[in-house]
Design an enzyme around this catalytic site. Structure first.
Site, PDB file in Angstrom:
ATOM      1  N   HIS A  22       9.846  -5.558 -12.887  1.00  0.00           N
ATOM      2  CA  HIS A  22       8.235  -6.046 -12.275  1.00  0.00           C
ATOM      3  C   HIS A  22       7.554  -6.336 -14.126  1.00  0.00           C
ATOM      4  O   HIS A  22       8.345  -5.286 -14.716  1.00  0.00           O
ATOM      5  CB  HIS A  22       8.419  -5.045 -11.950  1.00  0.00           C
ATOM      6  CG  HIS A  22       7.719  -3.681 -12.433  1.00  0.00           C
ATOM      7  ND1 HIS A  22       8.765  -2.420 -12.254  1.00  0.00           N
ATOM      8  CD2 HIS A  22       7.058  -3.042 -11.964  1.00  0.00           C
ATOM      9  CE1 HIS A  22       8.037  -1.907 -12.460  1.00  0.00           C
ATOM     10  NE2 HIS A  22       7.080  -1.494 -12.629  1.00  0.00           N
ATOM     11  N   HIS A  24       4.973  -4.764 -15.805  1.00  0.00           N
ATOM     12  CA  HIS A  24       4.376  -3.534 -15.343  1.00  0.00           C
ATOM     13  C   HIS A  24       4.815  -3.895 -17.289  1.00  0.00           C
ATOM     14  O   HIS A  24       5.938  -3.324 -17.779  1.00  0.00           O
ATOM     15  CB  HIS A  24       4.131  -2.641 -14.515  1.00  0.00           C
ATOM     16  CG  HIS A  24       3.418  -2.237 -13.362  1.00  0.00           C
ATOM     17  ND1 HIS A  24       3.564  -1.521 -12.364  1.00  0.00           N
ATOM     18  CD2 HIS A  24       2.602  -3.352 -13.122  1.00  0.00           C
ATOM     19  CE1 HIS A  24       2.958  -2.149 -12.001  1.00  0.00           C
ATOM     20  NE2 HIS A  24       2.184  -3.241 -12.201  1.00  0.00           N
ATOM     21  N   ASP A  26       4.752  -1.337 -18.828  1.00  0.00           N
ATOM     22  CA  ASP A  26       5.552  -0.270 -19.584  1.00  0.00           C
ATOM     23  C   ASP A  26       7.245  -0.726 -18.945  1.00  0.00           C
ATOM     24  O   ASP A  26       8.125   0.380 -19.705  1.00  0.00           O
ATOM     25  CB  ASP A  26       5.575   1.276 -18.855  1.00  0.00           C
ATOM     26  CG  ASP A  26       5.179   0.897 -17.229  1.00  0.00           C
ATOM     27  OD1 ASP A  26       5.139  -0.034 -16.946  1.00  0.00           O
ATOM     28  OD2 ASP A  26       5.007   2.209 -17.177  1.00  0.00           O
ATOM     29  N   HIS A  78       5.507  -1.963  -4.658  1.00  0.00           N
ATOM     30  CA  HIS A  78       4.976  -1.414  -6.016  1.00  0.00           C
ATOM     31  C   HIS A  78       4.205  -2.313  -7.151  1.00  0.00           C
ATOM     32  O   HIS A  78       2.952  -2.170  -7.358  1.00  0.00           O
ATOM     33  CB  HIS A  78       6.067  -0.758  -7.149  1.00  0.00           C
ATOM     34  CG  HIS A  78       5.180   0.363  -8.303  1.00  0.00           C
ATOM     35  ND1 HIS A  78       4.319   0.827  -8.458  1.00  0.00           N
ATOM     36  CD2 HIS A  78       5.341  -0.477  -9.837  1.00  0.00           C
ATOM     37  CE1 HIS A  78       3.598   1.594  -9.639  1.00  0.00           C
ATOM     38  NE2 HIS A  78       5.214  -0.072 -10.816  1.00  0.00           N
ATOM     39  N   HIS A 141      11.216   6.173 -15.102  1.00  0.00           N
ATOM     40  CA  HIS A 141      10.338   7.150 -15.687  1.00  0.00           C
ATOM     41  C   HIS A 141      11.309   8.658 -15.241  1.00  0.00           C
ATOM     42  O   HIS A 141      11.549   8.809 -14.511  1.00  0.00           O
ATOM     43  CB  HIS A 141       9.182   7.065 -15.138  1.00  0.00           C
ATOM     44  CG  HIS A 141       8.007   5.680 -15.527  1.00  0.00           C
ATOM     45  ND1 HIS A 141       7.937   5.796 -16.165  1.00  0.00           N
ATOM     46  CD2 HIS A 141       8.367   4.642 -14.591  1.00  0.00           C
ATOM     47  CE1 HIS A 141       7.789   4.304 -16.512  1.00  0.00           C
ATOM     48  NE2 HIS A 141       7.333   3.820 -15.130  1.00  0.00           N
TER      49      HIS A 141
END
Length: 250
Positions: A22, A24, A26, A78, A141
């Protein structure tokens, strides 16, 4: 990106493609720089917001990289363009792998930033939950300890949660990864995959699976982070004024 390039050099391989779950930062921040450094680099993803995207993929699409086969699994919630990647090699004794980004974590699931509980329920029960049970889960993560502390609050009598949490804490203390887990394991201690279990329903006060999931996510979002003791070295550095140059007002 330079850390990745160093690993590539040490492994003596050539980077041909990036699979991005995705947009984002990070998860995709290094894409543009890598694309500049490596002309012809292919960047796959399902969201136009992904940096340096060259190939937009769709649900069920299959890719091949040498012997590695990849099935793209669309899991919006998300983010509206979140894609997971299921990988395997034909005739290999190794278990398949799922790169689940911020949809499925060890002991948890991603926040519902751009989607609904209904979507996440579909993601977890149908799209990902029906994969082979020995699938290794490589999530985006390392938040395993925190996830399992919440899981223990949900199911205080679940022995699998207690065992996994103790193991994860020890791994954390030893600076070792808790990823991957397996899908089979996740069904034993991950509350977001256990929405039909009586203790989880009792915790949420709901019985309809989507509603159980909705309440679980809300409770997890508000789950207080335990107070951490200040790092002694950091406190000494403050005492000695070592951080002063970084704290001066502009």
């Amino acid at each position: 990106p330079f850390q990745l390039l160093e690993i590539i050099r040490k492994e003596d391989v050539v980077l041909r493609a990036i699979l991005t779950t995705h947009h984002h930062w990070d998860h995709a921040r290094g894409n543009e720089e890598l694309a500049q450094l490596l002309p012809g680099l292919q960047v796959f993803g399902a969201d136009e917001r992904i940096g340096a995207l060259t190939h937009k993929v769709t649900h069920g699409q299959e890719l091949t990289f040498g012997a590695i086969r990849v099935r793209c699994l669309f899991t919006p919630c998300h983010t509206s363009g979140h894609m997971c990647y299921f990988m395997w090699e034909d005739d290999s004794p190794d278990a398949p792998a799922l790169f689940s980004g911020d949809t499925l974590f060890v002991g948890g699931c991603g926040q519902f930033f751009e989607g609904t509980a209904e979507q996440m329920h579909t993601n977890l029960t149908q799209t990902l939950g029906t994969l082979p049970k020995d699938t290794k889960i490589f999530c985006g993560h390392e938040c395993t300890v925190r996830n399992l502390k919440f899981a223990l609050k949900v199911e205080p009598d679940n022995e699998m949660v207690k065992e996994k949490l103790a193991w994860a804490k020890q791994r954390d203390d030893d600076d070792l990864p808790t990823v991957p887990s397996t899908l089979q394991e996740e069904f034993l201690y991950n509350p977001f995959l256990r929405v039909t279990e009586e203790p989880v329903q009792r915790f949420t006060g709901r019985t309809e699976p989507v509603e159980v999931l909705r309440v679980l996510r809300s409770q997890r979002d508000n789950f207080k982070k335990p107070k951490e003791r200040p790092n002694p070295q950091a406190m000494l550095a403050f005492d000695w004024g070592l951080f002063a140059p970084f704290l001066e007002k502009k």
